[in-house]
Every structure is written in C-alpha cells, then in structure tokens.
Design a protein around this motif. Structure first.
Motif, PDB file in Angstrom:
ATOM      1  N   GLY A   1       0.799  -1.226   0.000  1.00  0.00           N
ATOM      2  CA  GLY A   1       0.000   0.000   0.000  1.00  0.00           C
ATOM      3  C   GLY A   1       0.830   1.272   0.000  1.00  0.00           C
ATOM      4  O   GLY A   1       0.291   2.358   0.184  1.00  0.00           O
ATOM      5  N   SER A   2       2.128   1.191  -0.207  1.00  0.00           N
ATOM      6  CA  SER A   2       2.929   2.411  -0.273  1.00  0.00           C
ATOM      7  C   SER A   2       2.854   2.994  -1.676  1.00  0.00           C
ATOM      8  O   SER A   2       2.186   2.448  -2.561  1.00  0.00           O
ATOM      9  N   GLU A   3       3.546   4.090  -1.920  1.00  0.00           N
ATOM     10  CA  GLU A   3       3.487   4.759  -3.213  1.00  0.00           C
ATOM     11  C   GLU A   3       4.179   3.953  -4.316  1.00  0.00           C
ATOM     12  O   GLU A   3       3.855   4.101  -5.483  1.00  0.00           O
ATOM     13  N   MET A   4       5.146   3.118  -3.943  1.00  0.00           N
ATOM     14  CA  MET A   4       5.846   2.303  -4.933  1.00  0.00           C
ATOM     15  C   MET A   4       5.089   0.986  -5.110  1.00  0.00           C
ATOM     16  O   MET A   4       4.535   0.451  -4.155  1.00  0.00           O
ATOM     17  N   VAL A   5       5.073   0.482  -6.332  1.00  0.00           N
ATOM     18  CA  VAL A   5       4.427  -0.796  -6.612  1.00  0.00           C
ATOM     19  C   VAL A   5       5.144  -1.871  -5.789  1.00  0.00           C
ATOM     20  O   VAL A   5       6.366  -1.883  -5.672  1.00  0.00           O
ATOM     21  N   TYR A   6       4.360  -2.797  -5.226  1.00  0.00           N
ATOM     22  CA  TYR A   6       4.908  -3.780  -4.280  1.00  0.00           C
ATOM     23  C   TYR A   6       6.010  -4.624  -4.893  1.00  0.00           C
ATOM     24  O   TYR A   6       7.043  -4.871  -4.251  1.00  0.00           O
ATOM     25  N   TRP A   7       5.879  -5.083  -6.138  1.00  0.00           N
ATOM     26  CA  TRP A   7       6.913  -5.923  -6.728  1.00  0.00           C
ATOM     27  C   TRP A   7       8.218  -5.149  -6.909  1.00  0.00           C
ATOM     28  O   TRP A   7       9.300  -5.713  -6.796  1.00  0.00           O
TER      29      TRP A   7
END
Length: 122
Positions: A81-87
């Motif tokens: 759920g952060s601004e960066m994509v999880y992968w």
C-alpha cells in the motif's frame, strides 16, 4: 568512551584518481574527537586501513588490531500500500540485500567491526 574517537567520512570526486598526498584531511575537535575525511577518485579502490596508515604521516598512529569500527546498517522492509508498486519494492529490497556491505567494500577487517542496525519500512 574510547581514548580517541574519529568520525570518518569518505568523499568520491569526479576525477579518476586522488593523489595520496591529498587523500586524508584531519581536523582536531574537542575532547579527543577528530574528523577524518578520506578522498577518492571514481577509479580509486577504497581501502580504509590503507588510508588510515596515511594518517601516521600526519602524526596520528593507528594499530588496526586495537581500532574499533562502528558501522550503520539498515534492513529494508517492503510495505503493502505504499506509493511504490509492491513488486518493485521487493526487487529493490532484494538488490539492497545482495549489495556488498560497507565492511567488505572499504576492506575493513571483519573482526574489528561493530554494526548498529535499523529497520526502514519503505
């Protein structure tokens, strides 16, 4: 508290090599503290024990087997759920973990290092 405390910083310049005469800058502070700056060019191989040996020419002797190095180390934790994509976070964390440690990069003897760590949630 140790008898003598050095705060060591490493600077890398946009020149290929820094001559050994310009490699070390020592500033005396109060209370047995010193600020030592080690300067390298982008093609120089960083070697902290060799750089500290240059300090003896400026009046500061070191015995590597009586010197303790305190290094910081961060552990990265990916966050859903952060601004960066999880992968991408997972990939970044994996690459960070596979990178060489400061201890090996700067050729500091492993039996002289104390690592202080922190966890950073991305």
């Amino acid at each position: 508290l140790h008898e003598r405390v050095l705060v060591l910083s490493v600077e890398v310049f946009d020149v290929p090599y820094v001559p050994e005469i310009d490699r070390i800058d020592i500033q005396a502070l109060k209370g047995g503290f010193y600020k030592v700056t080690v300067q390298y060019g982008f093609k120089d191989e960083p070697d902290i024990p060799a750089a500290l040996a240059l300090c003896s020419e400026k009046g500061m002797e070191f015995d590597m087997m009586e010197t303790s190095f305190f290094l910081g180390r961060a552990t990265l934790i990916p966050k859903v759920g952060s601004e960066m994509v999880y992968w991408r976070e997972k990939l970044f964390v994996m690459m960070y973990r596979n990178a060489s440690t400061a201890m090996s990069f700067y050729e500091i003897p492993t039996n002289r290092v104390v690592e202080l760590g922190a966890q950073v949630v991305l």
